[in-house]
Design a protein around this motif. Structure first.
Motif, mmCIF file in Angstrom:
data_model
loop_
_atom_site.group_PDB
_atom_site.id
_atom_site.type_symbol
_atom_site.label_atom_id
_atom_site.label_comp_id
_atom_site.label_asym_id
_atom_site.label_seq_id
_atom_site.Cartn_x
_atom_site.Cartn_y
_atom_site.Cartn_z
ATOM 1 N N TYR A 260 0.659 11.621 28.479
ATOM 2 C CA TYR A 260 -0.286 12.041 27.507
ATOM 3 C C TYR A 260 -0.565 13.639 27.572
ATOM 4 O O TYR A 260 -0.461 14.183 26.451
ATOM 5 C CB TYR A 260 -1.346 11.276 27.716
ATOM 6 N N ILE A 261 -0.517 13.958 28.617
ATOM 7 C CA ILE A 261 -0.793 15.490 29.002
ATOM 8 C C ILE A 261 0.245 16.318 28.489
ATOM 9 O O ILE A 261 0.194 17.286 27.942
ATOM 10 C CB ILE A 261 -1.020 15.869 30.568
ATOM 11 N N SER A 262 1.541 15.590 28.900
ATOM 12 C CA SER A 262 2.953 16.410 28.266
ATOM 13 C C SER A 262 2.865 16.696 26.991
ATOM 14 O O SER A 262 3.130 17.624 26.312
ATOM 15 C CB SER A 262 4.040 15.785 28.968
ATOM 16 N N SER A 263 2.506 15.498 26.464
ATOM 17 C CA SER A 263 2.477 15.370 24.495
ATOM 18 C C SER A 263 1.515 16.471 24.240
ATOM 19 O O SER A 263 1.735 17.167 23.216
ATOM 20 C CB SER A 263 2.086 14.034 24.186
ATOM 21 N N ILE A 264 0.120 16.643 24.877
ATOM 22 C CA ILE A 264 -0.610 17.668 24.417
ATOM 23 C C ILE A 264 -0.274 19.048 24.583
ATOM 24 O O ILE A 264 -0.455 19.959 23.617
ATOM 25 C CB ILE A 264 -1.844 17.305 25.005
ATOM 26 N N VAL A 265 0.367 19.307 25.631
ATOM 27 C CA VAL A 265 1.053 20.613 26.050
ATOM 28 C C VAL A 265 2.007 20.980 24.907
ATOM 29 O O VAL A 265 2.041 22.164 24.307
ATOM 30 C CB VAL A 265 1.360 20.709 27.410
ATOM 31 N N VAL A 266 3.015 20.016 24.785
ATOM 32 C CA VAL A 266 3.939 20.388 23.883
ATOM 33 C C VAL A 266 3.503 20.640 22.315
ATOM 34 O O VAL A 266 4.037 21.487 21.705
ATOM 35 C CB VAL A 266 5.148 18.987 23.785
ATOM 36 N N LYS A 267 2.528 19.687 22.071
ATOM 37 C CA LYS A 267 1.913 20.076 20.637
ATOM 38 C C LYS A 267 1.359 21.401 20.280
ATOM 39 O O LYS A 267 1.428 22.089 19.493
ATOM 40 C CB LYS A 267 1.041 18.964 20.377
ATOM 41 N N LYS A 268 0.501 21.675 21.505
ATOM 42 C CA LYS A 268 0.001 23.092 21.571
ATOM 43 C C LYS A 268 1.031 24.211 21.429
ATOM 44 O O LYS A 268 0.540 25.321 20.762
ATOM 45 C CB LYS A 268 -1.228 23.323 22.632
ATOM 46 N N GLU A 269 1.969 24.014 22.277
ATOM 47 C CA GLU A 269 3.173 24.911 22.293
ATOM 48 C C GLU A 269 3.730 25.152 20.705
ATOM 49 O O GLU A 269 4.076 26.243 20.217
ATOM 50 C CB GLU A 269 4.043 24.869 23.384
ATOM 51 N N ALA A 270 3.847 23.821 20.138
ATOM 52 C CA ALA A 270 4.434 23.970 18.840
ATOM 53 C C ALA A 270 3.607 24.647 17.873
ATOM 54 O O ALA A 270 4.409 25.527 16.902
ATOM 55 C CB ALA A 270 4.841 22.599 18.534
ATOM 56 N N LYS A 271 2.290 24.439 18.075
ATOM 57 C CA LYS A 271 1.251 25.032 17.050
ATOM 58 C C LYS A 271 1.356 26.528 17.287
ATOM 59 O O LYS A 271 1.236 27.113 16.399
ATOM 60 C CB LYS A 271 0.286 24.432 17.282
ATOM 61 N N LYS A 272 1.422 26.932 18.622
ATOM 62 C CA LYS A 272 1.252 28.540 18.969
ATOM 63 C C LYS A 272 2.372 29.068 18.292
ATOM 64 O O LYS A 272 2.429 30.083 17.644
ATOM 65 C CB LYS A 272 0.991 28.556 20.347
ATOM 66 N N GLU A 273 3.751 28.359 18.447
ATOM 67 C CA GLU A 273 5.136 28.818 17.987
ATOM 68 C C GLU A 273 4.947 29.091 16.125
ATOM 69 O O GLU A 273 5.337 30.170 15.824
ATOM 70 C CB GLU A 273 6.223 28.210 18.389
ATOM 71 N N LYS A 274 4.271 28.368 15.651
ATOM 72 C CA LYS A 274 4.423 28.179 14.218
ATOM 73 C C LYS A 274 3.257 29.284 13.732
ATOM 74 O O LYS A 274 3.476 29.954 12.885
ATOM 75 C CB LYS A 274 3.671 26.687 13.721
ATOM 76 N N GLN A 275 2.210 29.447 14.349
ATOM 77 C CA GLN A 275 1.082 30.544 13.959
ATOM 78 C C GLN A 275 1.959 32.006 14.267
ATOM 79 O O GLN A 275 1.727 32.850 13.785
ATOM 80 C CB GLN A 275 0.056 30.467 14.995
ATOM 81 N N ASN A 276 2.804 31.980 15.350
ATOM 82 C CA ASN A 276 3.287 33.519 15.611
ATOM 83 C C ASN A 276 4.421 33.731 14.699
ATOM 84 O O ASN A 276 4.610 34.794 14.302
ATOM 85 C CB ASN A 276 3.978 33.381 17.269
ATOM 86 N N ALA A 277 5.254 32.598 14.057
ATOM 87 C CA ALA A 277 6.250 32.773 13.043
ATOM 88 C C ALA A 277 5.648 33.313 12.064
ATOM 89 O O ALA A 277 6.410 33.659 10.954
ATOM 90 C CB ALA A 277 6.854 31.531 13.046
ATOM 91 N N LYS A 278 4.266 33.042 11.483
ATOM 92 C CA LYS A 278 3.796 33.598 10.177
ATOM 93 C C LYS A 278 3.493 34.913 10.215
ATOM 94 O O LYS A 278 3.312 35.676 10.995
ATOM 95 C CB LYS A 278 2.344 32.748 9.977
#
Length: 278
Positions: A260-278
């Motif tokens: 569960y913790i790993s899933s949260i970390v992966v989602k946050k990293e993906a969200k951060k990468e998406k924000q940086n790509a904008k």
């Protein structure tokens, strides 16, 4: 020294980092020594209450299992008056050595949060601001998990091990006289092994942050992890199925929490990468 710690880590040389690490280690060792001195003075409490607590049949764990056996009308070794073994010292300096090392290990266990804090102070300057933000509460969570593991090891693994191994016999001709250092080692190993084992969610968190672990990998190897957990439980517990299951349950729960913790970390990293790509 303070100036070096405030310097940007990218501008520090390798020797500068070693110097900073040296002072963190010195402060950690000093904290352990101070706590060990207090533990050394509290000899009666450390040995009579803590170390030898699981040797007495009025220990809470034994009373709990005895009450369960009584409720179902079964007989149990947990309901005995005393253990059929004695603890003895066989060397001239054995008692003093046991006193010293037990105090040191008490210093390590009690001082664990401070040791973590010093470790965090060393590695945090090398993290980005957002990484430090996501890692807030690291010391509190890691310390809580560690002490939960210590308590689990002391109140579950250690008494189960002592009860099984202390009552095991091959013949009435043999009298068990357990060496003091061996008895202390059994309690210490149970406590420390469980304390470290309960750090699994923290370890998975950091492994996920650096990309070595993903939720998919943890789910894929769940069955293999189950086998590893059972083998590990067989090593740190008596060789009976009940004890292994009792220890395996919280470890498997920690593994599921790690997914569960790993899933949260992966989602946050993906969200951060998406924000940086904008």
């Amino acid at each position: 020294m303070a100036t070096k710690e405030q310097t940007n880590p990218n501008e520090m040389s390798f020797l500068d980092h070693l110097e900073v690490l040296r002072w963190h280690l010195i402060r950690s060792v000093l904290a352990v020594v101070i706590i060990a001195c207090f533990a050394f003075v509290m000899k009666s409490f450390i040995f009579d209450t803590v170390i030898f607590g699981p040797k007495r049949m009025d220990f809470p764990t034994y009373r709990f299992f005895c009450n369960i056996a009584t409720f179902f009308g079964a007989t149990s070794d947990f309901c005995a008056d005393s253990f059929p073994f004695t603890i003895q010292n066989r060397t001239m300096a054995g008692l003093f050595s046991a006193h010293i090392w037990t105090s040191i290990w008490a210093g390590v266990i009690i001082g664990f949060p401070y040791i973590l804090w010093e470790l965090w102070r060393f590695i945090s300057p090398g993290l980005h601001e957002n990484e430090r933000k996501y890692s807030r509460g690291f010391i509190l969570v890691a310390s809580t998990l560690f002490f939960m593991g210590v308590l689990f090891g002391y109140y579950v693994v250690a008494p189960l091990s002592i009860n099984f191994l202390g009552t095991y016999t091959v013949s009435e001709e043999v009298t068990s006289e357990i060496d003091l250092s061996n008895f202390i080692a059994t309690v210490r190993a149970s406590v420390l092994a469980c304390g470290i084992l309960f750090e699994l969610p923290i370890i998975i968190f950091f492994l996920t942050k650096i990309g070595l672990v993903t939720p998919e990998i943890l789910k894929k190897y769940r069955k293999m992890a189950l086998v590893v957990v059972l083998i590990l439980c067989a090593v740190i517990t008596p060789p009976d199925v009940t004890s292994q299951i009792i220890v395996a349950i919280p470890v498997l729960m920690l593994y599921q929490a790690s997914i569960y913790i790993s899933s949260i970390v992966v989602k946050k990293e993906a969200k951060k990468e998406k924000q940086n790509a904008k």
